[in-house]
Scaffold this active site. Structure first.
Site, short mmCIF file in Angstrom:
data_model
loop_
_atom_site.label_atom_id
_atom_site.label_comp_id
_atom_site.label_asym_id
_atom_site.label_seq_id
_atom_site.Cartn_x
_atom_site.Cartn_y
_atom_site.Cartn_z
N ASP A 1 0.82 -1.20 0.00
CA ASP A 1 0.00 0.00 0.00
C ASP A 1 0.86 1.26 0.00
O ASP A 1 1.87 1.34 0.73
CB ASP A 1 -0.86 -0.04 1.28
CG ASP A 1 -1.96 0.99 1.31
OD1 ASP A 1 -2.82 0.96 0.42
OD2 ASP A 1 -1.94 1.84 2.23
N GLU B 1 1.76 -0.58 -4.97
CA GLU B 1 0.74 0.43 -5.28
C GLU B 1 1.48 1.76 -5.29
O GLU B 1 1.65 2.41 -4.27
CB GLU B 1 -0.36 0.46 -4.22
CG GLU B 1 -1.51 1.36 -4.66
CD GLU B 1 -2.11 2.27 -3.59
OE1 GLU B 1 -3.16 2.85 -3.84
OE2 GLU B 1 -1.51 2.43 -2.50
C1 GLC Z 1 -4.17 3.06 -0.58
C2 GLC Z 1 -5.38 2.16 -0.49
C3 GLC Z 1 -6.55 3.01 -0.09
C4 GLC Z 1 -6.27 3.61 1.26
C5 GLC Z 1 -4.96 4.38 1.25
C6 GLC Z 1 -4.48 4.66 2.64
O1 GLC Z 1 -4.26 3.99 -1.60
O2 GLC Z 1 -5.58 1.48 -1.68
O3 GLC Z 1 -7.74 2.29 -0.06
O4 GLC Z 1 -7.30 4.47 1.64
O5 GLC Z 1 -3.93 3.65 0.64
O6 GLC Z 1 -4.01 3.49 3.24
#
Ligand code: GLC
Length: 561
Positions: free
Chosen positions: A228, A285
């Protein structure tokens, strides 16, 4: 790569093909299905999906033909950001079950040949995490505070935040705490909600804790991690003001996104994963652009995959799509990595709605009933199916988001009082946020909660019209979106498209036309039907009334005789 009436214009990518056949690196070509546990299947009937619910429905994923699942967070959490606010990284929240339930899920998935990737949230913890509570209690200057990013405020009495950064979820990215004497004291940084304090990743203590967390899940048998906010861990030294303080423009260079210090962290993680048998993977991500920068995340000694969000953000336009596909294959190919294609996830408007909007529509903050330019649902779904046919024909790996195989649209009519996204709350209703793509799945048309559970409870309301989209109905209909996905995945595997290479048949105009592994892929993004070349259509994104013509917003895969 053969064809009698065809001229090949270029072959753009081969390293992935070579690597995939030379090694057992499953992730280079895998189709990975994202499970959002809250909304997949609810075994205990409390209205929130759970791990036992997932285990009970794994056969649907096997039937679909995915190689792996990625589970969004199910860890102990106060659920202020749907579990992306973790209070214990090594335990399961009772809402979702127990560690024993998790072990059963992994065992059942592996028995079906499905690998399991879990979510790792290293940029921030929950403010309920013991480490943050200890930091608050220990006071300024303590070792405990140095786990997070605490700073004195600016202004005469420290009454102003340390810099001008804004939270991704709206409002300022700093919150001031009360010290032991009850007086206002230091501020802590949170790039997301105030209940999600950012770790200080320059602190070795933090680095070591996460190595332990990785080991904990690897030892339990997981096949990898989706990481994440993988572009956020390192912040620019001195935390300078940002000239464009809106953090939501993830793609812009800034003092808090895509700082170079992240790479050393991932190299250490990669080395740790490489010590484990079984080809375990890291997927970033990372909202990073251009693609030539994103590919830094997947250099040979870093992560294995990084979501191609530049592709996800590309509008329904042949020229743009050709460009992003070319740039992606070149950028990732240059570091020997696959492109990791994706069209939907739990943070963005579902592509079965998004692709119907005009190219310049501003959708990042979510959509709802008052959003201007809401698309015609039938057109948007046609485009979504065509877009999926294109994506699944490309070499590399692809992620699917639960429900897209049913053609689920974004749910628009969620009553204000039911909305749960912190972005909705923090913006006082100005941003609809992401609830519309998180509504529990429809399984059985005639079931309670459309088969999500047997009590009828649902943490977000399910649109009544979704009964017609239920999986059991779609299984019986050869023209359904579900059957189309199943066929696409089977053919993708049979023809090893993930390990192939692209040759463009046409490089301009509204029609995309390419080949991969002897399959010709034609997508019509223009405004009139076109004639198809000779050959057999093996996959079509919509039923073809005239087998020799491809209608607008449709795609086919063909085998040439
Ligand atoms: C990422 C996740 C999202 C979350 C954010 C904070 O972007 O995919 O859902 O709100 O991180 O952890």
């Amino acid at each position: 790569m053969k064809g009698k009436h065809v001229t090949m214009t270029s072959i753009e990518h081969a390293p992935n093909a070579a690597r995939a056949t030379a090694t057992a690196e499953w992730w280079r070509t895998a189709v990975i299905y994202q499970i959002y546990p809250r909304s997949f299947a609810d075994a205990n009937g409390d209205g929130v999906g759970d791990l036992r619910g997932i285990t009970g429905r794994l056969d649907a994923i096997a039937e679909l033909g995915a190689d792996a699942v990625w589970l969004s967070p199910f860890y102990t959490s106060p659920q202020n950001d749907a579990g992306y606010d973790v209070a214990d990284y090594c335990d399961v929240d009772p809402l979702f079950g127990t560690l024993a339930d998790f072990d059963e899920l992994v065992e059942a998935a592996h028995a079906l040949g499905i690998r399991v990737i879990v979510d790792l949230v290293p940029n921030h913890s929950s403010s309920e995490h013991r480490w943050f509570r200890e930091a608050l209690a220990a006071g300024p200057g303590s070792a405990e505070r140095s786990r997070y990013i605490f700073r004195d405020g600016r202004g005469e009495a420290g009454e102003l935040p340390p810099n001008n950064w804004q939270s991704t979820f709206d409002g300022r990215a700093w919150t001031r705490v009360a010290e032991a004497d009850g007086q206002p004291g230091q501020w802590y940084l949170h790039l997301f909600d105030s209940s999600q304090p950012d770790f200080d990743w320059s602190n070795r203590w933090v680095q070591e804790r996460f190595l332990e967390i990785l080991r904990f899940w690897l030892d339990r048998g997981v096949d990898g991690f989706r990481v994440d906010v993988a572009h956020g861990l390192d912040k620019e030294h001195g935390l300078p003001d940002y000239d464009q303080p809106d953090l939501t423009d993830f793609f812009r260079p800034s003092p808090h996104w895509a700082q170079p210090g992240v790479h050393a962290i991932y190299r250490e993680w990669r080395a740790l994963l490489d010590d484990y048998a079984g080809d375990r993977v890291l997927c970033a991500e990372a909202w990073v652009s251009p693609l030539t920068s994103l590919s830094d995340w997947v250099r040979p000694d870093e992560m294995h995959q990084a979501f191609n969000f530049v592709y996800l953000a590309t509008s329904w336009d042949a020229e743009e799509l050709r460009r992003v596909i070319r740039d992606s294959l070149a950028a990732f190919g240059a570091v020997g990595a696959p492109s990791t294609w994706v069209l939907s996830n739990h943070d963005v408007v579902r592509h079965a709605t998004r692709l119907g909007f005009a190219a310049d529509a501003e959708l990042f903050h979510g959509i709802g009933p008052s959003t201007p330019g809401l698309p015609d649902p039938a057109t948007a779904l046609r485009r979504a199916r065509a877009a999926t046919a294109l994506m699944l024909a490309l070499p590399g790996s692809a992620y699917l988001y639960q429900g897209e195989e049913l053609g689920l649209p974004e749910a628009l009519d969620i009553p204000d009082a039911d909305r749960q996204d912190p972005a909705w709350r923090r913006s006082a209703g100005e941003r609809y946020g992401r609830d519309g793509c998180r509504v529990p799945l429809p399984w059985e048309a005639d079931g309670t909660a459309i088969g999500f559970n047997d009590t009828g409870l649902s943490w977000l309301p399910q649109p009544e019209q979704w009964r017609t989209l239920a999986r059991d109905r779609q299984r019986l209909d050869p023209a359904s979106t579900l059957r189309f996905y199943e066929r696409a995945l089977r053919l993708r595997r049979e023809h090893a498209l993930g390990a192939g290479a692209i040759a463009w048949e046409r490089t301009s105009g509204d029609v995309m036309d390419l080949r991969n592994q002897g399959i010709r892929v034609i997508v019509n993004l223009g405004d009139h039907a076109i004639a198809l070349p000779a050959g057999t259509v093996v996959l079509s994104s919509v039923p073809l009334d005239d087998p020799a013509r491809l209608p607008v917003d449709a795609a086919v895969w063909m085998r040439e005789e």
